[in-house]
Scaffold this motif. Structure first.
Motif, PDB file in Angstrom:
ATOM      1  N   SER A 181      55.797 -21.783  13.378  1.00 28.07           N
ATOM      2  CA  SER A 181      57.180 -22.151  13.710  1.00 28.07           C
ATOM      3  C   SER A 181      57.798 -23.074  12.663  1.00 28.07           C
ATOM      4  N   PHE A 182      56.966 -23.679  11.797  1.00 24.92           N
ATOM      5  CA  PHE A 182      57.489 -24.576  10.774  1.00 24.92           C
ATOM      6  C   PHE A 182      57.871 -23.847   9.489  1.00 24.92           C
ATOM      7  N   PHE A 183      57.616 -22.524   9.444  1.00 26.36           N
ATOM      8  CA  PHE A 183      57.862 -21.770   8.230  1.00 26.36           C
ATOM      9  C   PHE A 183      58.688 -20.519   8.531  1.00 26.36           C
ATOM     10  N   PRO A 184      59.386 -20.009   7.510  1.00 30.31           N
ATOM     11  CA  PRO A 184      60.098 -18.739   7.682  1.00 30.31           C
ATOM     12  C   PRO A 184      59.112 -17.625   8.010  1.00 30.31           C
ATOM     13  N   SER A 185      59.592 -16.591   8.628  1.00 32.34           N
ATOM     14  CA  SER A 185      58.716 -15.517   9.094  1.00 32.34           C
ATOM     15  C   SER A 185      58.066 -14.734   7.967  1.00 32.34           C
ATOM     16  N   ASP A 186      58.661 -14.771   6.767  1.00 32.17           N
ATOM     17  CA  ASP A 186      58.106 -13.981   5.669  1.00 32.17           C
ATOM     18  C   ASP A 186      57.136 -14.769   4.777  1.00 32.17           C
ATOM     19  N   VAL A 187      56.753 -15.980   5.179  1.00 32.12           N
ATOM     20  CA  VAL A 187      55.846 -16.805   4.382  1.00 32.12           C
ATOM     21  C   VAL A 187      54.398 -16.383   4.645  1.00 32.12           C
ATOM     22  N   THR A 188      53.646 -16.267   3.580  1.00 29.51           N
ATOM     23  CA  THR A 188      52.238 -15.866   3.724  1.00 29.51           C
ATOM     24  C   THR A 188      51.361 -17.069   4.101  1.00 29.51           C
ATOM     25  N   ILE A 189      50.130 -16.798   4.520  1.00 32.17           N
ATOM     26  CA  ILE A 189      49.176 -17.853   4.869  1.00 32.17           C
ATOM     27  C   ILE A 189      48.908 -18.752   3.663  1.00 32.17           C
ATOM     28  N   GLU A 190      48.775 -18.144   2.484  1.00 29.03           N
ATOM     29  CA  GLU A 190      48.508 -18.924   1.270  1.00 29.03           C
ATOM     30  C   GLU A 190      49.653 -19.871   0.979  1.00 29.03           C
ATOM     31  N   GLN A 191      50.881 -19.401   1.191  1.00 29.46           N
ATOM     32  CA  GLN A 191      52.057 -20.248   0.956  1.00 29.46           C
ATOM     33  C   GLN A 191      52.109 -21.391   1.963  1.00 29.46           C
ATOM     34  N   MET A 192      51.690 -21.090   3.202  1.00 26.37           N
ATOM     35  CA  MET A 192      51.635 -22.145   4.212  1.00 26.37           C
ATOM     36  C   MET A 192      50.650 -23.240   3.792  1.00 26.37           C
ATOM     37  N   GLU A 193      49.466 -22.812   3.343  1.00 27.15           N
ATOM     38  CA  GLU A 193      48.442 -23.778   2.930  1.00 27.15           C
ATOM     39  C   GLU A 193      48.950 -24.649   1.785  1.00 27.15           C
ATOM     40  N   ALA A 194      49.601 -24.008   0.798  1.00 31.65           N
ATOM     41  CA  ALA A 194      50.119 -24.753  -0.348  1.00 31.65           C
ATOM     42  C   ALA A 194      51.185 -25.748   0.083  1.00 31.65           C
ATOM     43  N   ALA A 195      52.046 -25.347   1.006  1.00 28.06           N
ATOM     44  CA  ALA A 195      53.111 -26.235   1.478  1.00 28.06           C
ATOM     45  C   ALA A 195      52.532 -27.422   2.235  1.00 28.06           C
ATOM     46  N   ILE A 196      51.501 -27.163   3.040  1.00 27.28           N
ATOM     47  CA  ILE A 196      50.872 -28.245   3.805  1.00 27.28           C
ATOM     48  C   ILE A 196      50.232 -29.265   2.871  1.00 27.28           C
ATOM     49  N   VAL A 197      49.518 -28.757   1.864  1.00 29.84           N
ATOM     50  CA  VAL A 197      48.878 -29.655   0.892  1.00 29.84           C
ATOM     51  C   VAL A 197      49.933 -30.477   0.160  1.00 29.84           C
ATOM     52  N   GLU A 198      51.025 -29.838  -0.239  1.00 28.22           N
ATOM     53  CA  GLU A 198      52.087 -30.555  -0.944  1.00 28.22           C
ATOM     54  C   GLU A 198      52.727 -31.602  -0.049  1.00 28.22           C
ATOM     55  N   ALA A 199      52.911 -31.268   1.219  1.00 30.91           N
ATOM     56  CA  ALA A 199      53.491 -32.225   2.162  1.00 30.91           C
ATOM     57  C   ALA A 199      52.565 -33.420   2.360  1.00 30.91           C
ATOM     58  N   LEU A 200      51.278 -33.180   2.451  1.00 33.46           N
ATOM     59  CA  LEU A 200      50.307 -34.277   2.603  1.00 33.46           C
ATOM     60  C   LEU A 200      50.281 -35.164   1.358  1.00 33.46           C
ATOM     61  N   ARG A 201      50.403 -34.527   0.191  1.00 31.52           N
ATOM     62  CA  ARG A 201      50.405 -35.302  -1.062  1.00 31.52           C
ATOM     63  C   ARG A 201      51.638 -36.207  -1.105  1.00 31.52           C
ATOM     64  N   ALA A 202      52.778 -35.658  -0.716  1.00 28.72           N
ATOM     65  CA  ALA A 202      54.013 -36.451  -0.716  1.00 28.72           C
ATOM     66  C   ALA A 202      53.923 -37.586   0.304  1.00 28.72           C
ATOM     67  N   TYR A 203      53.303 -37.291   1.430  1.00 28.03           N
ATOM     68  CA  TYR A 203      53.141 -38.316   2.466  1.00 28.03           C
ATOM     69  C   TYR A 203      52.271 -39.473   1.961  1.00 28.03           C
ATOM     70  N   CYS A 204      51.184 -39.122   1.267  1.00 34.24           N
ATOM     71  CA  CYS A 204      50.274 -40.149   0.739  1.00 34.24           C
ATOM     72  C   CYS A 204      50.982 -40.998  -0.310  1.00 34.24           C
ATOM     73  N   GLN A 205      51.769 -40.346  -1.168  1.00 31.51           N
ATOM     74  CA  GLN A 205      52.496 -41.078  -2.205  1.00 31.51           C
ATOM     75  C   GLN A 205      53.490 -42.058  -1.559  1.00 31.51           C
ATOM     76  N   GLU A 206      54.181 -41.596  -0.563  1.00 33.71           N
ATOM     77  CA  GLU A 206      55.160 -42.437   0.124  1.00 33.71           C
ATOM     78  C   GLU A 206      54.487 -43.609   0.816  1.00 33.71           C
ATOM     79  N   SER A 207      53.329 -43.373   1.405  1.00 34.09           N
ATOM     80  CA  SER A 207      52.599 -44.431   2.092  1.00 34.09           C
ATOM     81  C   SER A 207      52.163 -45.512   1.114  1.00 34.09           C
ATOM     82  N   LYS A 208      51.751 -45.099  -0.105  1.00 39.05           N
ATOM     83  CA  LYS A 208      51.331 -46.059  -1.126  1.00 39.05           C
ATOM     84  C   LYS A 208      52.493 -46.917  -1.566  1.00 39.05           C
ATOM     85  N   MET A 209      53.652 -46.286  -1.706  1.00 42.86           N
ATOM     86  CA  MET A 209      54.843 -47.025  -2.164  1.00 42.86           C
ATOM     87  C   MET A 209      55.255 -48.073  -1.123  1.00 42.86           C
ATOM     88  N   GLU A 210      55.137 -47.711   0.136  1.00 42.02           N
ATOM     89  CA  GLU A 210      55.524 -48.637   1.207  1.00 42.02           C
ATOM     90  C   GLU A 210      54.562 -49.802   1.325  1.00 42.02           C
TER      91      GLU A 210
END
Length: 317
Positions: free
Chosen positions: A287-316
């Motif tokens: 439900s967090f992704f468009p219907s045409d997104v593949t599993i691999e694209q989902m995994e990549a997006a999740i990893v990128e989101a976690l990386r951004a979250y970690c970076q933001e947490s360090k800055m704070e």
């Protein structure tokens, strides 16, 4: 007939000894008799060879002793006459020990004048037939002893010379021993290789902490390399090498390239534990992704989101 003083202490005069126990020092064939336990010595072997088979545990000896108290020693031991009026136990060490616990002073014995090779073969064959379960170390030294004894009798045997190397001769001995002990010739060779292990490593095999095939590979290392292996295992708190690791060590050793660093690297590779796999059902995140997104694209997006979250947490922080 001049009897040793030890015999005079056991029987009242030469005639009583002869009447009771017979002229066992000069018999040509096996003779069944009763032997005093005090004139029996443990098997020593032609060159002080070790006894391949371990004694029963105290608990098992007590059980056997209780059975002997009720029923006596049902099966005679095997012994051969020795110098000074003594006799050497060939088969039946545990029966003798249990008989002593049971309070007996004599045991039934089948006495026969055997040479060293014949005695060793009888020792091995009797234990292989009577023991329900044998440790790898017991089989290893028993097979080695039997084959060396056959060799002393004039049999050709390649099993004691190069336990896993190819040979053109000795096929007859291979077949004979294989049939007699119920193991393939190749397996017999592998067991004999275990006699090249340091006692500490062999104990690991008996306890199931070092695999049989891995132990065969490790047996090609000399004693110095085996000692280094044990030290590094202790240092790294590592388990015994598995088959693949043992193969690597053996090959490096045969190539003259096995050193402390190599052993440490090989053992360390087993300590890198694999991280558990994180599994997220697709329907939970679809439900967090468009219907045409593949599993691999989902995994990549999740990893990128976690990386951004970690970076933001360090800055704070």
């Amino acid at each position: 007939m001049n009897l040793p003083a030890e015999r005079h202490n056991l029987a009242r005069g030469d005639k009583e000894w002869a009447d009771t126990y017979g002229n066992l020092g000069n018999i040509a064939q096996a003779q069944l008799t009763q032997l005093p336990l005090v004139v029996l010595d443990d098997w020593a072997g032609a060159k002080g060879d070790r006894q391949p088979f371990r004694s029963y545990t105290q608990e098992k000896l007590e059980e056997l002793a209780e059975n002997i108290r009720k029923n006596g020693v049902i099966e005679p031991i095997h012994a051969r006459p020795r110098a000074g009026g003594r006799f050497e136990i060939i088969a039946g060490h545990n029966r003798c020990a249990a008989a002593r616990l049971a309070g007996l002073t004599t045991v039934p014995a089948l006495v026969q004048p055997l040479d060293d090779a014949q005695a060793a073969i009888l020792l091995v064959d009797s234990n292989l037939q009577h023991r329900e379960k044998l440790l790898p170390s017991e089989k290893a030294f028993a097979y080695k002893l039997r084959l060396e004894s056959l060799k002393r009798q004039g049999h050709r045997s390649d099993l004691t010379s190069d336990p896993l190397g190819p040979k053109s001769g000795g096929a007859r001995s291979n077949q004979e021993v294989s049939a007699q002990v119920g193991e393939s010739a190749t397996q017999i060779k592998r067991y004999i290789r275990l006699t090249e292990l340091l006692p500490t490593l062999l104990e690991l095999v008996d306890r199931g902490m070092l695999g049989f095939r891995a132990a065969v590979e490790v047996s090609y290392l000399n004693s110095t390399a085996q000692k280094i292996l044990l030290c590094i295992m202790d240092e790294l708190h590592a388990k015994a090498p598995n088959f693949n690791q043992a193969q690597q060590m053996k090959q490096l050793y045969l190539d003259g390239a096995l050193d402390e660093a190599a052993i440490r690297d090989i053992l360390s590779s087993s300590k890198a534990a694999k991280l558990p796999q994180l599994k997220l059902p697709a329907e939970r995140i679809a439900s967090f992704f468009p219907s045409d997104v593949t599993i691999e694209q989902m995994e990549a997006a999740i990893v990128e989101a976690l990386r951004a979250y970690c970076q933001e947490s360090k800055m704070e922080s």
